[in-house]
Scaffold this motif. Sequence first.
Motif, PDB file in Angstrom:
ATOM      1  N   LEU A  38      11.503  31.259 -51.023  1.00  0.00           N
ATOM      2  CA  LEU A  38      12.229  31.263 -49.769  1.00  0.00           C
ATOM      3  C   LEU A  38      13.707  31.977 -50.004  1.00  0.00           C
ATOM      4  O   LEU A  38      14.172  32.657 -48.988  1.00  0.00           O
ATOM      5  N   LYS A  39      14.139  31.413 -51.261  1.00  0.00           N
ATOM      6  CA  LYS A  39      15.532  31.524 -51.384  1.00  0.00           C
ATOM      7  C   LYS A  39      15.810  33.418 -51.750  1.00  0.00           C
ATOM      8  O   LYS A  39      16.532  34.059 -51.128  1.00  0.00           O
ATOM      9  N   GLU A  40      14.615  34.047 -52.493  1.00  0.00           N
ATOM     10  CA  GLU A  40      14.514  35.246 -52.612  1.00  0.00           C
ATOM     11  C   GLU A  40      14.521  36.066 -51.245  1.00  0.00           C
ATOM     12  O   GLU A  40      15.231  37.253 -51.155  1.00  0.00           O
ATOM     13  N   GLY A  41      13.737  35.577 -50.303  1.00  0.00           N
ATOM     14  CA  GLY A  41      13.533  36.324 -49.121  1.00  0.00           C
ATOM     15  C   GLY A  41      14.782  36.221 -48.075  1.00  0.00           C
ATOM     16  O   GLY A  41      15.179  37.164 -47.471  1.00  0.00           O
ATOM     17  N   SER A  46      17.174  43.944 -48.622  1.00  0.00           N
ATOM     18  CA  SER A  46      16.464  44.604 -47.537  1.00  0.00           C
ATOM     19  C   SER A  46      16.646  43.843 -46.058  1.00  0.00           C
ATOM     20  O   SER A  46      16.377  42.345 -45.953  1.00  0.00           O
ATOM     21  N   ARG A  47      17.109  44.403 -45.095  1.00  0.00           N
ATOM     22  CA  ARG A  47      17.146  43.976 -43.812  1.00  0.00           C
ATOM     23  C   ARG A  47      15.931  43.480 -43.298  1.00  0.00           C
ATOM     24  O   ARG A  47      15.744  42.472 -42.562  1.00  0.00           O
ATOM     25  N   ALA A  48      14.987  44.319 -43.344  1.00  0.00           N
ATOM     26  CA  ALA A  48      13.736  44.092 -42.864  1.00  0.00           C
ATOM     27  C   ALA A  48      12.951  42.982 -43.510  1.00  0.00           C
ATOM     28  O   ALA A  48      12.408  42.008 -42.713  1.00  0.00           O
ATOM     29  N   PHE A  55      11.792  35.353 -39.032  1.00  0.00           N
ATOM     30  CA  PHE A  55      10.819  35.159 -38.224  1.00  0.00           C
ATOM     31  C   PHE A  55       9.628  34.170 -38.620  1.00  0.00           C
ATOM     32  O   PHE A  55       9.170  33.368 -37.923  1.00  0.00           O
ATOM     33  N   ALA A  56       9.293  34.220 -40.047  1.00  0.00           N
ATOM     34  CA  ALA A  56       8.270  33.435 -40.594  1.00  0.00           C
ATOM     35  C   ALA A  56       8.945  32.046 -40.625  1.00  0.00           C
ATOM     36  O   ALA A  56       8.144  30.872 -40.312  1.00  0.00           O
ATOM     37  N   GLU A  57      10.014  31.594 -40.848  1.00  0.00           N
ATOM     38  CA  GLU A  57      10.797  30.343 -40.707  1.00  0.00           C
ATOM     39  C   GLU A  57      10.587  29.863 -39.452  1.00  0.00           C
ATOM     40  O   GLU A  57      10.382  28.617 -39.257  1.00  0.00           O
ATOM     41  N   THR A  58      10.925  30.631 -38.314  1.00  0.00           N
ATOM     42  CA  THR A  58      10.815  30.130 -36.745  1.00  0.00           C
ATOM     43  C   THR A  58       9.474  29.852 -36.263  1.00  0.00           C
ATOM     44  O   THR A  58       9.239  28.977 -35.619  1.00  0.00           O
ATOM     45  N   SER A  59       8.540  30.927 -36.989  1.00  0.00           N
ATOM     46  CA  SER A  59       7.276  30.738 -36.252  1.00  0.00           C
ATOM     47  C   SER A  59       6.175  29.869 -36.831  1.00  0.00           C
ATOM     48  O   SER A  59       5.483  29.306 -36.376  1.00  0.00           O
ATOM     49  N   GLY A  60       6.543  29.477 -38.282  1.00  0.00           N
ATOM     50  CA  GLY A  60       5.950  28.542 -38.944  1.00  0.00           C
ATOM     51  C   GLY A  60       4.554  29.012 -39.441  1.00  0.00           C
ATOM     52  O   GLY A  60       3.590  28.302 -39.795  1.00  0.00           O
ATOM     53  N   ARG A  61       4.226  30.508 -39.110  1.00  0.00           N
ATOM     54  CA  ARG A  61       3.004  31.002 -39.559  1.00  0.00           C
ATOM     55  C   ARG A  61       2.952  31.387 -41.231  1.00  0.00           C
ATOM     56  O   ARG A  61       1.834  31.456 -41.650  1.00  0.00           O
TER      57      ARG A  61
END
Length: 172
Positions: A38-41, A46-48, A55-61
């Motif tokens: 998570l820290k690396e992400g 890279s902005r992408a 997005f992954a944090e907010t969506s929970g998927r």
Amino acid sequence: SKSTTKVEAVKTTVQKEVSTSVESNRRAQLLRMQESSLKEGRSSVSRAVRRAEQFAETSGRDPRHVGVPRDTSDDILKKIADVHMTPYDSREMGIAKAALAQGQLKIDRMEKELNAITQSAMKYQSMYSKSAAQMAKEAMEASEAEARSMKKTTRKTVVEETKRGGARVAAA
């Protein structure tokens, strides 16, 4: 005999303690790996990647944002095998039977159609007694024979005279 049962009881408790400590170490290691991912992400150049992480944090998927599962001993292949080995429930069984019957009906219909086509192809008889190749060969032979019979043979004789010796030479 009492001493052996006490020794065995102590062995089993030690084994249970070791297995629980190994399991807890494994979970702690998985949590550390998850946190580092998570820290690396979040801190990626890279902005992408950063946007995908957000997005992954907010969506929970994203599975990295979900807590560590309770049972980490089974790998994914074992879990898939367990799912495949579980029996169908009644609704799934009915759907599977209907799909099987529909597929079998389609196969039967295609086999009947193939048999009909095969039978009609086997029964076909040409109204021609000769094949196209045989007819072409005969036509070529007839054409050659006709050409030979109509050929006129003409014979020309050329006579040359030379004045030197007075001799005549005939060429045919």
